[in-house]
Write a protein that holds these residues in place. Sequence first.
Motif, PDB file in Angstrom:
ATOM      1  N   GLU A 114     -36.661  38.247  43.004  1.00 13.95           N
ATOM      2  CA  GLU A 114     -36.228  38.930  44.336  1.00 13.95           C
ATOM      3  C   GLU A 114     -35.267  38.875  45.334  1.00 13.95           C
ATOM      4  OE1 GLU A 114     -39.647  42.001  47.037  1.00 13.95           O
ATOM      5  OE2 GLU A 114     -40.476  40.430  44.929  1.00 13.95           O
ATOM      6  N   HIS A 115     -35.086  37.063  45.122  1.00 15.09           N
ATOM      7  CA  HIS A 115     -34.908  37.082  46.940  1.00 15.09           C
ATOM      8  C   HIS A 115     -33.242  36.155  46.690  1.00 15.09           C
ATOM      9  CE1 HIS A 115     -39.108  37.386  48.269  1.00 15.09           C
ATOM     10  NE2 HIS A 115     -38.245  37.664  49.819  1.00 15.09           N
ATOM     11  N   ILE A 116     -32.531  36.417  45.508  1.00 15.50           N
ATOM     12  CA  ILE A 116     -31.416  35.968  46.073  1.00 15.50           C
ATOM     13  C   ILE A 116     -31.009  36.965  44.827  1.00 15.50           C
ATOM     14  CG2 ILE A 116     -30.309  34.123  43.848  1.00 15.50           C
ATOM     15  CD1 ILE A 116     -32.979  32.500  44.586  1.00 15.50           C
ATOM     16  N   ASP A 117     -29.638  36.959  45.099  1.00 17.07           N
ATOM     17  CA  ASP A 117     -29.153  38.373  44.615  1.00 17.07           C
ATOM     18  C   ASP A 117     -27.960  37.941  43.767  1.00 17.07           C
ATOM     19  OD1 ASP A 117     -26.869  37.927  45.801  1.00 17.07           O
ATOM     20  OD2 ASP A 117     -27.224  39.126  48.218  1.00 17.07           O
ATOM     21  N   GLY A 118     -27.945  37.089  44.128  1.00 19.75           N
ATOM     22  CA  GLY A 118     -26.792  36.236  42.502  1.00 19.75           C
ATOM     23  C   GLY A 118     -24.731  36.690  43.405  1.00 19.75           C
ATOM     24  N   GLU A 119     -25.062  37.030  45.008  1.00 16.83           N
ATOM     25  CA  GLU A 119     -23.416  37.257  45.153  1.00 16.83           C
ATOM     26  C   GLU A 119     -23.666  36.475  46.525  1.00 16.83           C
ATOM     27  OE1 GLU A 119     -21.243  38.423  43.832  1.00 16.83           O
ATOM     28  OE2 GLU A 119     -21.996  39.014  42.395  1.00 16.83           O
ATOM     29  N   THR A 120     -24.705  36.638  47.587  1.00 22.64           N
ATOM     30  CA  THR A 120     -25.255  35.689  49.507  1.00 22.64           C
ATOM     31  C   THR A 120     -25.257  34.407  48.785  1.00 22.64           C
ATOM     32  OG1 THR A 120     -25.534  37.969  50.295  1.00 22.64           O
ATOM     33  CG2 THR A 120     -25.862  36.086  51.186  1.00 22.64           C
ATOM     34  N   PRO A 121     -24.231  33.905  49.367  1.00 23.81           N
ATOM     35  CA  PRO A 121     -24.984  32.012  48.873  1.00 23.81           C
ATOM     36  C   PRO A 121     -26.050  31.947  49.599  1.00 23.81           C
ATOM     37  CG  PRO A 121     -22.856  32.313  49.856  1.00 23.81           C
ATOM     38  CD  PRO A 121     -23.410  33.700  49.971  1.00 23.81           C
ATOM     39  N   THR A 122     -27.364  31.409  49.017  1.00 23.36           N
ATOM     40  CA  THR A 122     -28.598  30.985  49.101  1.00 23.36           C
ATOM     41  C   THR A 122     -28.981  29.508  48.623  1.00 23.36           C
ATOM     42  OG1 THR A 122     -29.104  33.151  48.423  1.00 23.36           O
ATOM     43  CG2 THR A 122     -31.362  31.951  48.682  1.00 23.36           C
ATOM     44  N   LEU A 123     -30.036  29.276  49.769  1.00 20.73           N
ATOM     45  CA  LEU A 123     -30.004  27.908  49.470  1.00 20.73           C
ATOM     46  C   LEU A 123     -31.663  28.060  49.435  1.00 20.73           C
ATOM     47  CD1 LEU A 123     -29.312  24.654  49.455  1.00 20.73           C
ATOM     48  CD2 LEU A 123     -30.454  24.361  51.650  1.00 20.73           C
ATOM     49  N   VAL A 124     -32.344  27.669  48.315  1.00 19.41           N
ATOM     50  CA  VAL A 124     -33.380  26.814  48.342  1.00 19.41           C
ATOM     51  C   VAL A 124     -33.980  25.818  49.198  1.00 19.41           C
ATOM     52  CG1 VAL A 124     -35.900  26.933  47.024  1.00 19.41           C
ATOM     53  CG2 VAL A 124     -33.727  28.460  46.683  1.00 19.41           C
ATOM     54  N   PHE A 125     -34.666  25.471  49.840  1.00 18.71           N
ATOM     55  CA  PHE A 125     -35.462  24.150  50.635  1.00 18.71           C
ATOM     56  C   PHE A 125     -37.452  23.803  49.545  1.00 18.71           C
ATOM     57  CE2 PHE A 125     -37.204  21.885  54.022  1.00 18.71           C
ATOM     58  CZ  PHE A 125     -36.500  20.481  54.058  1.00 18.71           C
ATOM     59  N   ALA A 126     -36.673  22.615  49.573  1.00 21.47           N
ATOM     60  CA  ALA A 126     -38.131  22.116  48.984  1.00 21.47           C
ATOM     61  C   ALA A 126     -38.666  21.299  49.813  1.00 21.47           C
ATOM     62  CB  ALA A 126     -38.056  21.901  47.341  1.00 21.47           C
ATOM     63  N   PRO A 127     -39.367  21.158  50.719  1.00 20.47           N
ATOM     64  CA  PRO A 127     -39.880  19.528  51.257  1.00 20.47           C
ATOM     65  C   PRO A 127     -41.024  18.733  50.801  1.00 20.47           C
ATOM     66  CG  PRO A 127     -40.990  22.043  52.067  1.00 20.47           C
ATOM     67  CD  PRO A 127     -39.722  23.012  51.340  1.00 20.47           C
ATOM     68  N   ASN A 128     -41.739  19.291  49.624  1.00 18.52           N
ATOM     69  CA  ASN A 128     -43.176  18.609  48.851  1.00 18.52           C
ATOM     70  C   ASN A 128     -42.276  17.757  48.202  1.00 18.52           C
ATOM     71  OD1 ASN A 128     -44.502  21.551  50.322  1.00 18.52           O
ATOM     72  ND2 ASN A 128     -44.798  19.755  51.091  1.00 18.52           N
ATOM     73  N   CYS A 129     -42.028  16.904  47.507  1.00 18.90           N
ATOM     74  CA  CYS A 129     -41.610  15.759  46.950  1.00 18.90           C
ATOM     75  C   CYS A 129     -42.097  16.167  45.425  1.00 18.90           C
ATOM     76  CB  CYS A 129     -41.715  14.693  46.905  1.00 18.90           C
ATOM     77  SG  CYS A 129     -42.957  13.329  47.299  1.00 18.90           S
ATOM     78  N   TRP A 130     -43.567  16.081  45.308  1.00 17.68           N
ATOM     79  CA  TRP A 130     -44.840  16.300  44.719  1.00 17.68           C
ATOM     80  C   TRP A 130     -44.343  17.573  43.540  1.00 17.68           C
ATOM     81  CZ3 TRP A 130     -47.003  20.590  44.983  1.00 17.68           C
ATOM     82  CH2 TRP A 130     -47.960  21.124  45.851  1.00 17.68           C
ATOM     83  N   ALA A 131     -43.396  18.577  44.595  1.00 12.55           N
ATOM     84  CA  ALA A 131     -43.121  19.968  43.751  1.00 12.55           C
ATOM     85  C   ALA A 131     -41.965  20.192  43.452  1.00 12.55           C
ATOM     86  CB  ALA A 131     -43.485  20.966  44.881  1.00 12.55           C
ATOM     87  N   LEU A 132     -40.942  19.328  43.583  1.00 12.65           N
ATOM     88  CA  LEU A 132     -39.597  19.563  43.485  1.00 12.65           C
ATOM     89  C   LEU A 132     -39.327  18.790  42.175  1.00 12.65           C
ATOM     90  CD1 LEU A 132     -36.879  19.535  44.372  1.00 12.65           C
ATOM     91  CD2 LEU A 132     -36.728  16.793  44.385  1.00 12.65           C
ATOM     92  N   PRO A 133     -39.707  19.291  40.308  1.00 14.50           N
ATOM     93  CA  PRO A 133     -39.994  18.944  39.938  1.00 14.50           C
ATOM     94  C   PRO A 133     -40.235  20.620  39.696  1.00 14.50           C
ATOM     95  CG  PRO A 133     -40.847  16.716  40.013  1.00 14.50           C
ATOM     96  CD  PRO A 133     -41.309  17.774  41.299  1.00 14.50           C
ATOM     97  N   ASP A 134     -41.194  20.844  39.571  1.00 16.61           N
ATOM     98  CA  ASP A 134     -41.737  22.517  38.853  1.00 16.61           C
ATOM     99  C   ASP A 134     -40.533  23.343  39.595  1.00 16.61           C
ATOM    100  OD1 ASP A 134     -43.450  21.775  37.467  1.00 16.61           O
ATOM    101  OD2 ASP A 134     -44.863  21.417  39.408  1.00 16.61           O
ATOM    102  N   ILE A 135     -40.274  22.993  40.761  1.00 12.75           N
ATOM    103  CA  ILE A 135     -39.310  24.496  41.303  1.00 12.75           C
ATOM    104  C   ILE A 135     -37.739  24.384  41.076  1.00 12.75           C
ATOM    105  CG2 ILE A 135     -38.185  24.530  44.119  1.00 12.75           C
ATOM    106  CD1 ILE A 135     -40.856  23.607  45.020  1.00 12.75           C
ATOM    107  N   TYR A 136     -37.586  23.123  40.753  1.00 10.85           N
ATOM    108  CA  TYR A 136     -36.150  23.058  39.911  1.00 10.85           C
ATOM    109  C   TYR A 136     -36.157  23.412  38.571  1.00 10.85           C
ATOM    110  CZ  TYR A 136     -32.171  20.708  37.558  1.00 10.85           C
ATOM    111  OH  TYR A 136     -30.991  20.437  37.099  1.00 10.85           O
TER     112      TYR A 136
END
Length: 342
Positions: free
Chosen positions: A243-265
């Motif tokens: 819903e929040h990534i339009d595929g055109e505007t360069p968008t960064l996803v920031f994942a500050p919790n190391c334990w959550a990064l694998p699932d976010i990836y």
Amino acid sequence: MASSKTAAGKKRITINDIAQMAGTSKTTVSFYLNGKTDRMSEETQKRIRLAIDETGYQPSPLARGMNAKQSNLIGVIIGDITNTFSNLIVKGIESVIDDEGYRMLVCSSNFDKKNELAYIDRLLAIGVDGFIVQPTAQFREVSKSILDAGKQLVFIDSKLYDHASSWVKTDNYESSYQAVDQCIHKGYERFIVVTAEPGLISSRIERFSGFVDALEAHGLGFSQFILENDRVDPEALKAYLAEHIDGETPTLVFAPNCWALPDIYRACKDFYPLMPDRVGLLGFDNTEWAEVASPSVSVVVQPAHEEGEVAAKVLLDQIRQKGEVDPHQVLDCSVLWGATTL
């Protein structure tokens, strides 16, 4: 817990039996056996004494060792022992205490406050000389339980916001600020943070604040997805990102919790073809797989082994009452840039 029996088949009385007979906790009985009765009522002491006299209870060799001034044991409570970051912390602690004649008992709380306090209770009953704790948000409960027992405590990977506690942590705010600032200069224009509720955990507060302040310095805003109950709901996150990534505007996803990064990836899988030009991902730690993943992941890297080493040095200094090691230490992070960012 069932009491064991001797070779002759006679029931062996345990500390748990004494606690039940005296109507108190095992920890209180341990304190009594250890001579720590200054905060214990006369009535409680009398009940414990009567139970011991009635049963002829004799402490086990381990329990008798608790009466010594030192056990040369350290209790280590880690949030999640299964990840590499935690393993490196433990190895760092071990590398210091082994040379000093200490051993450690390691427990994994799974970031559950009930587990955390239960482990503290058991480690106190064993008679450890001090604690290194990677805490949940229950800082004051943890501090009270340990310090009331006359034991030393060092928080690791986070801190309690007072000057009485001891802690070793990394420069979470500055490292987050600088990494996000570099991503802004690389060309990202829209920003999403996927994070657990910060609560009172300083590492979470500082990483989130560094992220927000870096954006505000450039007049940029962000959207956020909250990980409820410190768990990643992959389907909900995938829907949010779509819903929040339009595929055109360069968008960064920031994942500050190391334990959550694998699932976010994994939740970002549909966007791998758009990385790094249209979609970026920046997380923390997970170096054991971040470099070899495809695409490889950009992560802020904490010096986990060094954190463990320094925490052990702080704790041993306090146990020995030398006052030679700074009880408040902040270590520098680095950034491992991968293919998920420009």
